[in-house]
Design an enzyme around this catalytic site. Structure first.
Site, mmCIF file in Angstrom:
data_model
loop_
_atom_site.group_PDB
_atom_site.id
_atom_site.type_symbol
_atom_site.label_atom_id
_atom_site.label_comp_id
_atom_site.label_asym_id
_atom_site.label_seq_id
_atom_site.Cartn_x
_atom_site.Cartn_y
_atom_site.Cartn_z
ATOM 1 N N HIS A 206 144.618 55.654 38.636
ATOM 2 C CA HIS A 206 145.869 56.375 38.915
ATOM 3 C C HIS A 206 146.332 57.043 37.627
ATOM 4 O O HIS A 206 146.320 56.421 36.570
ATOM 5 C CB HIS A 206 146.925 55.383 39.418
ATOM 6 N N CYS A 244 147.156 61.825 42.088
ATOM 7 C CA CYS A 244 148.552 61.680 42.503
ATOM 8 C C CYS A 244 149.315 62.953 42.164
ATOM 9 O O CYS A 244 149.569 63.241 40.990
ATOM 10 C CB CYS A 244 149.171 60.460 41.823
ATOM 11 N N HIS A 271 147.142 60.569 46.506
ATOM 12 C CA HIS A 271 148.567 60.307 46.708
ATOM 13 C C HIS A 271 149.228 61.668 46.798
ATOM 14 O O HIS A 271 149.103 62.464 45.868
ATOM 15 C CB HIS A 271 149.166 59.576 45.493
ATOM 16 N N ASP A 316 153.336 59.546 49.409
ATOM 17 C CA ASP A 316 153.755 58.674 48.305
ATOM 18 C C ASP A 316 155.255 58.502 48.411
ATOM 19 O O ASP A 316 155.824 58.706 49.476
ATOM 20 C CB ASP A 316 153.280 59.271 46.985
ATOM 21 N N HIS A 317 155.882 58.125 47.323
ATOM 22 C CA HIS A 317 157.311 57.819 47.356
ATOM 23 C C HIS A 317 158.068 58.754 48.277
ATOM 24 O O HIS A 317 157.912 59.966 48.203
ATOM 25 C CB HIS A 317 157.923 57.965 45.967
ATOM 26 N N TYR A 330 159.811 53.403 48.856
ATOM 27 C CA TYR A 330 158.855 52.895 49.839
ATOM 28 C C TYR A 330 159.470 52.576 51.197
ATOM 29 O O TYR A 330 159.106 51.600 51.843
ATOM 30 C CB TYR A 330 158.091 51.697 49.261
HETATM 31 C C1 DNO Z 1 153.905 53.934 42.271
HETATM 32 C C2 DNO Z 1 152.471 53.814 42.317
HETATM 33 C C3 DNO Z 1 151.898 53.204 41.075
HETATM 34 C C4 DNO Z 1 150.470 52.843 41.317
HETATM 35 C C5 DNO Z 1 149.779 52.236 40.125
HETATM 36 C C6 DNO Z 1 148.308 52.163 40.384
HETATM 37 O O1 DNO Z 1 154.522 53.939 43.278
HETATM 38 O O2 DNO Z 1 151.875 55.013 42.621
HETATM 39 O O3 DNO Z 1 152.634 52.066 40.744
HETATM 40 O O4 DNO Z 1 150.398 51.924 42.354
HETATM 41 O O5 DNO Z 1 150.011 52.943 38.990
HETATM 42 O O6 DNO Z 1 147.759 51.180 39.604
#
Ligand code: DNO
Length: 353
Positions: A206, A244, A271, A316-317, A330
């Site tokens: 990531h 991401c 992501h 993602d978020h 989340y």
């Molecule tokens: C946040 C996530 C990160 C991700 C880590 C992967 O929401 O995208 O915390 O899980 O960085 O190791």
């Protein structure tokens, strides 16, 4: 594009598997054993137990996020070999329940960092916010004292074990350069990737979030050139990236569409989310829709479509909307809306060829 959804587990997440099942097109759960400290082996019994919870809902559990890396591995300490052996054992255990991708990161001390969890947007929803000056001006030792004075102090994404002995960690990283971090990452991958090949599990790093150095700590997975270097450390399809768009998108210099084209075949996990950047370097997370933020989500999905992306993707978020009580970033609702937007784009590209 194979849609998956991150879930923190029963008792740890207000979102239920029953509800996730009602989001169109979600085939798998992105999971982790969140209580196992970085460096320990994930016991097979615990993995199988979780599988029994998830199975009845018809989801697969092919994506793990994250198996965290012990700081000794990142620091290149002699004890790293023991932790790398444990990591190999975890890979083997995960292989037994059909895991195909492990998301991880190589950020020293902290995972993602934000300065506010519930910053209000103009429509009354709230979202995670990063104020650049606040972090830039923060003395890490002030932070250490703040945490020492208040054991409950935490920030989103910070794994509890990383907060243990924070000041000694800052001390340990004082002399670690970016080049040393690269070399420690290379050492780790050289040992891990053959085990991944054997168990058919892809590693997907990531990017650092935000994609620049914070608190004087080195950060190396921040942009296209660095990801190119990462992929060449061990040139195997099992050494990949979690691309991401939100993390990388906080830096306007990052051309994510170009990355999708260049790294096609090495992106086991995507992501996809949007952020709105401000001139001063601050950013806030917005809805997934292209018009709402600074990241071209339409162009990103198009690039995935054009490169024949068949990896896993997750929204993602999300923002906090409709008064939902949930983990910051989340919730169920905004991530579900995000999924429908992503599918809408994907289906339209598919229709028009
Ligand atoms: C946040 C996530 C990160 C991700 C880590 C992967 O929401 O995208 O915390 O899980 O960085 O190791």
């Amino acid at each position: 594009m194979r849609m998956v959804f991150r879930w923190y587990g029963e008792g740890n997440d207000n979102v239920t598997l029953q509800h996730i099942r009602q989001i169109p097109g979600v085939e798998g759960i992105v999971w982790a054993l969140h209580d196992i400290p970085a460096g320990d082996v994930w016991p097979l019994e615990r993995i199988v137990e979780l599988k029994r919870t998830i199975d009845p809902y018809g989801f697969h559990m092919e994506v793990v996020e994250s198996v965290n890396i012990h700081e000794d591995i990142k620091l290149g300490r002699p004890t790293r070999d023991t932790y790398i052996d444990n990591y190999k054992q975890t890979i083997a255990n995960l292989g037994q329940v059909g895991v195909k991708t492990i998301c991880y990161n190589f950020m020293p001390v902290f995972d993602w960092v934000r300065t506010e969890l519930f910053k209000e947007l103009e429509d009354g929803s709230t979202a995670l916010f990063y104020e650049k000056a606040q972090v830039a001006d923060m003395d890490p030792m002030v932070l250490v004292r703040k945490i020492a004075d208040n054991p409950d102090f935490t920030m989103p994404g910070w794994e509890p074990e990383r907060l243990v002995r924070l000041s000694s960690l800052f001390e340990a990283y004082k002399d670690v350069t970016e080049e040393q971090l690269w070399s420690n990452l290379g050492y780790f991958l050289e040992q891990i990737i053959p085990v991944c090949e054997e168990h058919d599990i892809k590693m997907a790093i990531h990017p650092d979030d935000p994609p620049w150095s914070i608190f004087g700590l080195p950060r190396i997975v921040t942009g296209q050139a660095n990801i190119r270097r990462l992929l060449s450390l061990v040139d195997s399809p099992y050494n990949g990236v979690t691309l991401c768009s939100g993390s990388l998108g906080a830096n306007p210099d990052n051309d994510i569409i170009a990355m999708i084209h260049e790294f096609a075949g090495r992106i086991p996990f995507a992501h996809i989310r949007n952020v709105r950047r401000y001139e001063n370097g601050d950013f806030i997370e917005t809805s997934h829709r292209t018009a709402d933020g600074s990241v071209d989500i339409t162009g990103i999905v198009q690039a995935y479509y054009e490169t024949g992306f068949s990896g896993y993707a997750r929204p993602d978020h999300g923002r906090n909307v409709f008064g939902e009580v949930c983990r910051p970033g989340y919730g169920l609702y905004d991530r579900a809306m995000g999924i429908m937007y992503l599918w809408g784009l994907w289906d339209a590209f598919e229709r028009s060829g």
